[in-house]
Motif scaffolding. Structure first.
Motif, PDB file in Angstrom:
ATOM      1  N   GLY B  22       0.838  -1.202   0.000  1.00  0.00           N
ATOM      2  CA  GLY B  22       0.000   0.000   0.000  1.00  0.00           C
ATOM      3  C   GLY B  22       0.868   1.245   0.000  1.00  0.00           C
ATOM      4  N   ILE B  23       0.287   2.336   0.453  1.00  0.00           N
ATOM      5  CA  ILE B  23       1.003   3.610   0.466  1.00  0.00           C
ATOM      6  C   ILE B  23       1.405   3.955   1.894  1.00  0.00           C
ATOM      7  CG2 ILE B  23       0.836   6.090  -0.038  1.00  0.00           C
ATOM      8  CD1 ILE B  23      -1.308   5.401  -2.104  1.00  0.00           C
ATOM      9  N   ALA B  24       2.668   4.315   2.064  1.00  0.00           N
ATOM     10  CA  ALA B  24       3.114   4.812   3.364  1.00  0.00           C
ATOM     11  C   ALA B  24       3.408   6.290   3.220  1.00  0.00           C
ATOM     12  CB  ALA B  24       4.360   4.071   3.826  1.00  0.00           C
ATOM     13  N   LYS B  25       2.699   7.095   4.005  1.00  0.00           N
ATOM     14  CA  LYS B  25       2.955   8.530   3.981  1.00  0.00           C
ATOM     15  C   LYS B  25       4.090   8.810   4.961  1.00  0.00           C
ATOM     16  CE  LYS B  25      -1.797   9.503   2.727  1.00  0.00           C
ATOM     17  NZ  LYS B  25      -3.072  10.119   3.096  1.00  0.00           N
ATOM     18  N   ALA B  26       5.309   8.529   4.506  1.00  0.00           N
ATOM     19  CA  ALA B  26       6.473   8.594   5.397  1.00  0.00           C
ATOM     20  C   ALA B  26       6.699  10.005   5.910  1.00  0.00           C
ATOM     21  CB  ALA B  26       7.712   8.085   4.671  1.00  0.00           C
ATOM     22  N   VAL B  27       6.528  10.971   5.017  1.00  0.00           N
ATOM     23  CA  VAL B  27       6.578  12.380   5.425  1.00  0.00           C
ATOM     24  C   VAL B  27       5.271  12.974   4.940  1.00  0.00           C
ATOM     25  CG1 VAL B  27       7.813  14.571   5.226  1.00  0.00           C
ATOM     26  CG2 VAL B  27       9.087  12.422   5.149  1.00  0.00           C
ATOM     27  N   ASP B  28       4.472  13.469   5.881  1.00  0.00           N
ATOM     28  CA  ASP B  28       3.105  13.795   5.514  1.00  0.00           C
ATOM     29  C   ASP B  28       2.767  15.245   5.841  1.00  0.00           C
ATOM     30  OD1 ASP B  28       0.626  13.375   4.498  1.00  0.00           O
ATOM     31  OD2 ASP B  28      -0.179  12.387   6.282  1.00  0.00           O
ATOM     32  N   GLY B  29       3.357  16.144   5.051  1.00  0.00           N
ATOM     33  CA  GLY B  29       3.035  17.555   5.235  1.00  0.00           C
ATOM     34  C   GLY B  29       3.908  18.236   6.268  1.00  0.00           C
ATOM     35  N   MET B  30       5.209  18.040   6.160  1.00  0.00           N
ATOM     36  CA  MET B  30       6.129  18.672   7.121  1.00  0.00           C
ATOM     37  C   MET B  30       6.453  20.097   6.681  1.00  0.00           C
ATOM     38  SD  MET B  30       7.694  16.502   9.534  1.00  0.00           S
ATOM     39  CE  MET B  30       9.448  16.838   9.573  1.00  0.00           C
ATOM     40  N   SER B  31       6.311  21.042   7.591  1.00  0.00           N
ATOM     41  CA  SER B  31       6.753  22.411   7.343  1.00  0.00           C
ATOM     42  C   SER B  31       7.628  22.847   8.506  1.00  0.00           C
ATOM     43  CB  SER B  31       5.567  23.372   7.246  1.00  0.00           C
ATOM     44  OG  SER B  31       4.773  23.068   6.122  1.00  0.00           O
ATOM     45  N   PHE B  32       8.852  23.210   8.189  1.00  0.00           N
ATOM     46  CA  PHE B  32       9.736  23.719   9.244  1.00  0.00           C
ATOM     47  C   PHE B  32      10.871  24.501   8.607  1.00  0.00           C
ATOM     48  CE2 PHE B  32      13.353  20.856   8.675  1.00  0.00           C
ATOM     49  CZ  PHE B  32      12.782  19.773   8.011  1.00  0.00           C
ATOM     50  N   TYR B  33      11.592  25.209   9.435  1.00  0.00           N
ATOM     51  CA  TYR B  33      12.713  25.993   8.925  1.00  0.00           C
ATOM     52  C   TYR B  33      13.946  25.724   9.769  1.00  0.00           C
ATOM     53  CZ  TYR B  33      11.768  28.839  12.985  1.00  0.00           C
ATOM     54  OH  TYR B  33      11.591  29.234  14.279  1.00  0.00           O
ATOM     55  N   LEU B  34      15.089  26.012   9.184  1.00  0.00           N
ATOM     56  CA  LEU B  34      16.362  25.893   9.903  1.00  0.00           C
ATOM     57  C   LEU B  34      17.063  27.226   9.751  1.00  0.00           C
ATOM     58  CD1 LEU B  34      18.552  24.008  11.274  1.00  0.00           C
ATOM     59  CD2 LEU B  34      19.370  23.544   8.969  1.00  0.00           C
ATOM     60  N   ASP B  35      17.396  27.832  10.886  1.00  0.00           N
ATOM     61  CA  ASP B  35      18.055  29.136  10.860  1.00  0.00           C
ATOM     62  C   ASP B  35      19.560  28.986  10.711  1.00  0.00           C
ATOM     63  OD1 ASP B  35      15.981  30.885  11.002  1.00  0.00           O
ATOM     64  OD2 ASP B  35      15.997  31.057  13.194  1.00  0.00           O
ATOM     65  N   LYS B  36      20.175  30.068  10.301  1.00  0.00           N
ATOM     66  CA  LYS B  36      21.638  30.104  10.246  1.00  0.00           C
ATOM     67  C   LYS B  36      22.210  29.862  11.630  1.00  0.00           C
ATOM     68  CE  LYS B  36      22.601  32.883   6.268  1.00  0.00           C
ATOM     69  NZ  LYS B  36      21.915  34.109   5.875  1.00  0.00           N
ATOM     70  N   GLY B  37      23.157  28.953  11.694  1.00  0.00           N
ATOM     71  CA  GLY B  37      23.901  28.722  12.934  1.00  0.00           C
ATOM     72  C   GLY B  37      23.154  27.957  14.011  1.00  0.00           C
ATOM     73  N   GLU B  38      21.943  27.517  13.748  1.00  0.00           N
ATOM     74  CA  GLU B  38      21.237  26.826  14.818  1.00  0.00           C
ATOM     75  C   GLU B  38      21.332  25.303  14.676  1.00  0.00           C
ATOM     76  OE1 GLU B  38      16.990  26.969  15.447  1.00  0.00           O
ATOM     77  OE2 GLU B  38      16.546  26.640  13.349  1.00  0.00           O
ATOM     78  N   THR B  39      21.050  24.626  15.781  1.00  0.00           N
ATOM     79  CA  THR B  39      20.934  23.179  15.742  1.00  0.00           C
ATOM     80  C   THR B  39      19.479  22.832  16.009  1.00  0.00           C
ATOM     81  OG1 THR B  39      23.182  22.882  16.539  1.00  0.00           O
ATOM     82  CG2 THR B  39      21.720  20.992  16.711  1.00  0.00           C
ATOM     83  N   LEU B  40      18.871  22.221  15.017  1.00  0.00           N
ATOM     84  CA  LEU B  40      17.482  21.802  15.131  1.00  0.00           C
ATOM     85  C   LEU B  40      17.494  20.280  15.201  1.00  0.00           C
ATOM     86  CD1 LEU B  40      14.354  22.245  14.791  1.00  0.00           C
ATOM     87  CD2 LEU B  40      14.742  22.094  12.326  1.00  0.00           C
ATOM     88  N   ALA B  41      16.789  19.725  16.178  1.00  0.00           N
ATOM     89  CA  ALA B  41      16.741  18.269  16.281  1.00  0.00           C
ATOM     90  C   ALA B  41      15.378  17.758  15.856  1.00  0.00           C
ATOM     91  CB  ALA B  41      17.034  17.834  17.710  1.00  0.00           C
ATOM     92  N   ILE B  42      15.378  16.662  15.122  1.00  0.00           N
ATOM     93  CA  ILE B  42      14.129  15.957  14.850  1.00  0.00           C
ATOM     94  C   ILE B  42      14.186  14.666  15.653  1.00  0.00           C
ATOM     95  CG2 ILE B  42      12.683  14.853  13.109  1.00  0.00           C
ATOM     96  CD1 ILE B  42      13.670  16.720  11.046  1.00  0.00           C
ATOM     97  N   VAL B  43      13.246  14.511  16.590  1.00  0.00           N
ATOM     98  CA  VAL B  43      13.209  13.276  17.376  1.00  0.00           C
ATOM     99  C   VAL B  43      11.955  12.493  17.066  1.00  0.00           C
ATOM    100  CG1 VAL B  43      14.570  13.713  19.440  1.00  0.00           C
ATOM    101  CG2 VAL B  43      12.263  14.593  19.317  1.00  0.00           C
ATOM    102  N   GLY B  44      12.040  11.204  17.240  1.00  0.00           N
ATOM    103  CA  GLY B  44      10.888  10.355  17.013  1.00  0.00           C
ATOM    104  C   GLY B  44      11.363   8.925  16.973  1.00  0.00           C
ATOM    105  N   GLU B  45      10.418   7.999  17.088  1.00  0.00           N
ATOM    106  CA  GLU B  45      10.784   6.593  17.138  1.00  0.00           C
ATOM    107  C   GLU B  45      10.991   6.035  15.744  1.00  0.00           C
ATOM    108  OE1 GLU B  45       8.780   4.499  20.566  1.00  0.00           O
ATOM    109  OE2 GLU B  45       7.389   6.083  20.063  1.00  0.00           O
ATOM    110  N   SER B  46      11.562   4.826  15.681  1.00  0.00           N
ATOM    111  CA  SER B  46      11.926   4.310  14.375  1.00  0.00           C
ATOM    112  C   SER B  46      10.696   4.186  13.478  1.00  0.00           C
ATOM    113  CB  SER B  46      12.645   2.964  14.496  1.00  0.00           C
ATOM    114  OG  SER B  46      11.832   2.058  15.151  1.00  0.00           O
ATOM    115  N   GLY B  47      10.877   4.539  12.224  1.00  0.00           N
ATOM    116  CA  GLY B  47       9.811   4.422  11.256  1.00  0.00           C
ATOM    117  C   GLY B  47       8.898   5.635  11.174  1.00  0.00           C
ATOM    118  N   CYS B  48       9.179   6.691  11.957  1.00  0.00           N
ATOM    119  CA  CYS B  48       8.254   7.829  11.955  1.00  0.00           C
ATOM    120  C   CYS B  48       8.533   8.799  10.806  1.00  0.00           C
ATOM    121  CB  CYS B  48       8.270   8.552  13.286  1.00  0.00           C
ATOM    122  SG  CYS B  48       9.736   9.545  13.546  1.00  0.00           S
ATOM    123  N   GLY B  49       9.640   8.600  10.072  1.00  0.00           N
ATOM    124  CA  GLY B  49       9.878   9.437   8.898  1.00  0.00           C
ATOM    125  C   GLY B  49      11.046  10.408   9.012  1.00  0.00           C
ATOM    126  N   LYS B  50      11.885  10.246  10.017  1.00  0.00           N
ATOM    127  CA  LYS B  50      13.003  11.164  10.216  1.00  0.00           C
ATOM    128  C   LYS B  50      13.993  11.085   9.057  1.00  0.00           C
ATOM    129  CE  LYS B  50      14.270   9.190  14.100  1.00  0.00           C
ATOM    130  NZ  LYS B  50      13.312   8.085  14.128  1.00  0.00           N
TER     131      LYS B  50
END
Ligand code: ADP
Ligand code: ADP
Ligand code: SF4
Ligand code: MG
Ligand code: MG
Lengths: 326, 333
Positions: B22-50
């Protein structure tokens, strides 16, 4: 406190074979002089980085590999050489000391139903009649948080956490006194780990179990264990109760290990001792104290003499020359 | 987005997998930004689309099953999803570099590590072979590999796991990228080696003024490195905020439960042992997602409406966003 297992100067050296005549070209000193006691009803944690000999220690206690030297006493009986033991005693030992593996995917036979995975060991040992075995399977499934109605299913139909429950139910089916849990939650998702940790804690009381809990996650170990042994390159370098070890770590390796743990609190002050270099190979352990090439406190005798594990009082054991100086 | 130092801006990204299951919506409408010089973390359990989020940015979504079906990814205001592959190749390594959990899978086993760094430099910079080699050696020195001149001639298998990850970092930073995407860079390493690598990454980030997108499932690592955090669940952002809002004032029931379920080192010694708070149920299978909030089957606070209603992100102010029907937006309050 009554000891159920006493391990003295355990050594497991794996020969390295090379060439067409399979000549021995040295050894992997996987476990190199480990001594500890496990008391009835207690949980002993074994921590350390990968390759330090945790699994080999567990396998040696289970007699699943050849011991190079050392003594293992279970319930007062010397079981160091299983080949010299009467058959029924070997069987009794095998039932009473069980293991739970890290990987809930490879440790269950994919072609067997859950009913067989949990029930067959009881059938093989003719422990009960068929009706009773069926009842016990259902009982154990319930105890480990599985639905007995699912006994006819195969391992692939279950999630990682449920498979670990199946592994625990199988271990319990033999009526064990000791369970060796080798990194039982390391392969599980973060949100599933708490379920299995809580289950192990509950089952310990209910079934009167003693655990050897092998792990590398110190937070999990502190939560679950009464005493903790820290291993480095095949040796126990420090051993104490969980409070004592947390509040008063003494060995420079233990201190470095503690300070390396990332803390899930953005305000936590980090005062880090970074260790240099990698863990040396257990094929060529360094002379003297095997931690000396990385030790921030290494001084002149450290590369010559191997420090012995000494009781500093309060059953806090440390193997480090810093505590031998007067 | 109303600030000017946005480097990377991901809008409505959807990356789906089309398979026999079937269809897996691995990334389903992600909107985010990354600023200059910053550290942005994406956390989540395995299989969530990171990882698929990261690979979508790199233009490396596994083919042919995976496909970016919607969205825009602006790098310095340019939509890189519009770029042809040749142009993406110029970007990869030069503007955005990535390191993976298992360095062995991305290192070439038949090439010395020095040549692999040189290759990256030659690909993106006008330098001679000799200059590129010298730069490789100095990169190895920057990632604190002892005797870098000698080590440059080693093959990956001659190095330890920690050393290989250093080599990966050296390759990634060799062209001074604006963004470093690190996908579970320390998950396969022991804690003392992890501490070395994280320390190294944070120091190089300062020196090179690189922004980091850190992907991990380890909340401890997140607390140490990130300024902002995105919590992902089943292909979606379920909570986003700065590190203090997420750890000290989490609002999504999943974030709250996750933080309570992990044992904290020292907690038992200091406060005695209590059973850990469990999150019931299992991590969702993206091929079998139902309607409504995807956390609903495991949520202690779920209401009837959660099963059916699609939940949007609520803005709580101060960059804190949460996808839960229990949370009222600042404006509504
Ligand atoms: N069967 C074996 N033959 C040779 N070496 C082994 C064998 N099993 C383990 N080792 C080695 O012994 C050391 C200790 O391994 P292990 O007990 O698995 O460590 P841990 O469980 O602490 O990660 C490692 O260096 C490992 O490579
Ligand atoms: N190569 C692939 N083929 C099919 N489906 C995939 C593939 N890679 C990922 N997926 C799907 O995408 C989801 C997200 O994967 P991924 O981003 O790798 O998760 P993680 O958060 O663990 O990095 C998976 O749950 C799976 O359903
Ligand atoms: S014996 Fe010496 S080298 Fe070993 S841990 Fe103690 S101080 Fe360090
Ligand atoms: Mg092991
Ligand atoms: Mg991943």
């Amino acid at each position: 406190m009554e000891p159920i297992l006493e391990v003295t100067d355990l050594k497991v050296h794996f020969p390295i074979k090379k060439g067409i005549f399979a000549q021995t070209k040295g050894y992997v000193y996987a476990v190199d002089g480990v001594s500890f006691t496990l008391n009835k009803g207690e949980t002993l944690g074994v921590v350390g980085e990968s390759g330090c000999g945790k699994t080999t220690t567990g396998m040696a206690v289970l007699q699943l590999l050849d011991i190079t030297s050392g003594k293992i006493v279970f319930n007062g009986k010397d079981i160091s050489d299983i080949s010299k033991m009467p058959f029924d005693e070997v069987i009794d030992f095998r039932k009473k000391v069980q293991i739970i593996f890290q990987d809930p995917f490879s440790s269950l036979n994919p072609r067997m139903t859950i009913e067989h995975i949990i029930g067959d060991p009881m059938r093989i040992h003719k422990m009960f009649g068929e009706k009773e075995i069926k009842e016990r399977v259902a009982y154990l499934m319930e105890k480990t948080g599985l639905r007995p109605g699912q006994a006819g299913r195969y391992p692939h139909e279950f999630s990682g956490g449920q498979r670990q429950r199946i592994g625990i139910a199988r271990a319990l089916s033999m009526g064990p006194e000791i369970i060796i849990a080798d990194e039982p939650v390391s392969a599980l998702d973060v949100s599933i780990q708490a379920q299995i940790i809580n289950l192990l804690v509950e089952l310990q009381e209910e079934f009167d179990l003693s655990y050897i809990f092998i792990a590398h996650d110190l937070a999990v170990v502190e939560h679950i264990c009464d005493r903790i042994a820290v291993m480095y390159l095949g040796k126990i370098v420090e051993m104490a109760s969980y409070e004592e070890l947390f509040l008063n770590p003494r060995h420079p390796y233990t201190k470095a290990l503690f300070s390396a743990i990332p803390i899930a609190d953005p305000r936590a002050k980090k005062d880090r001792t970074l260790l240099e270099g990698d863990v040396p190979s257990p094929r060529h352990p360094p002379s003297g104290c095997s931690f000396h090439p990385r030790c921030p406190e290494c001084f002149k005798t450290c590369n010559i003499d191997d420090p012995v594990l000494r009781n500093m009082g309060n059953d806090h054991f440390v193997a480090c020359h810093l505590y031998n100086r007067h | 987005m109303n600030h000017d130092d946005v480097l990377l801006n991901v809008r409505g990204l959807k990356t789906y997998f089309y398979t026999l299951d079937g269809i897996a919506k691995a990334v389903d409408g992600m909107s985010f930004y990354l600023d200059k010089g910053e550290t942005l973390a994406i956390v989540g359990e395995s299989g969530c689309g990171k990882s698929i989020t990261a690979l979508s940015i790199m233009g490396l979504v596994p083919q042919p099953a995976g496909k970016i079906v919607n969205g825009k990814i602006y790098l310095n205001n340019d939509d890189i999803l519009e770029y042809p592959e040749s142009k993406m190749q110029d970007i990869r390594g030069d503007k955005i570099a990535m390191i993976f959990q298992e360095p062995m899978t991305s290192l070439n086993p038949l090439m010395t590590v020095g040549s692999q760094i040189s290759e990256m430099i030659l690909r993106h910079r006008r330098v001679t072979k000799k200059e590129s080699w010298e730069r490789s050696v100095s990169m190895l020195e920057k990632v604190q590999i002892p005797s870098p001149g000698r080590r440059a001639k080693d093959y990956p298998h001659q190095l330890s796991g920690g050393m290989r990850q250093r080599v990966m970092i050296a390759i990634a930073l060799s062209c001074n990228p604006q963004i470093l995407i690190a996908d579970e860079p320390t998950t396969a390493l022991d804690v003392t080696i992890q501490a070395q690598i994280l320390d190294l990454m944070l120091r190089l980030k300062q020196d090179y003024e690189t922004s980091i997108l850190m992907i991990t499932h380890d909340l401890g690592v997140v607390a140490e490195v990130a300024q902002r955090i995105i919590v992902m669940y089943a292909g979606k952002i379920i909570e986003e905020g700065n590190v203090f809002s997420i750890f000290e004032n989490p609002r999504h029931p999943y974030t709250k439960a996750l933080l309570k379920s992990i044992p904290k080192f020292g907690n038992r010694t200091e406060h005695g042992r209590e059973p850990l708070q469990e999150i019931t149920g299992i991590v969702p299978n993206l091929y079998k997602l139902g309607s409504g909030c995807s956390f609903c089957p495991r949520c202690k606070e779920a209401m009837d409406i959660c099963k059916i209603k699609d939940v949007g992100l609520t803005d709580l102010g101060n960059g804190h966003r949460v996808r839960c029907l229990l949370c009222k937006s600042k404006r509504e309050e």
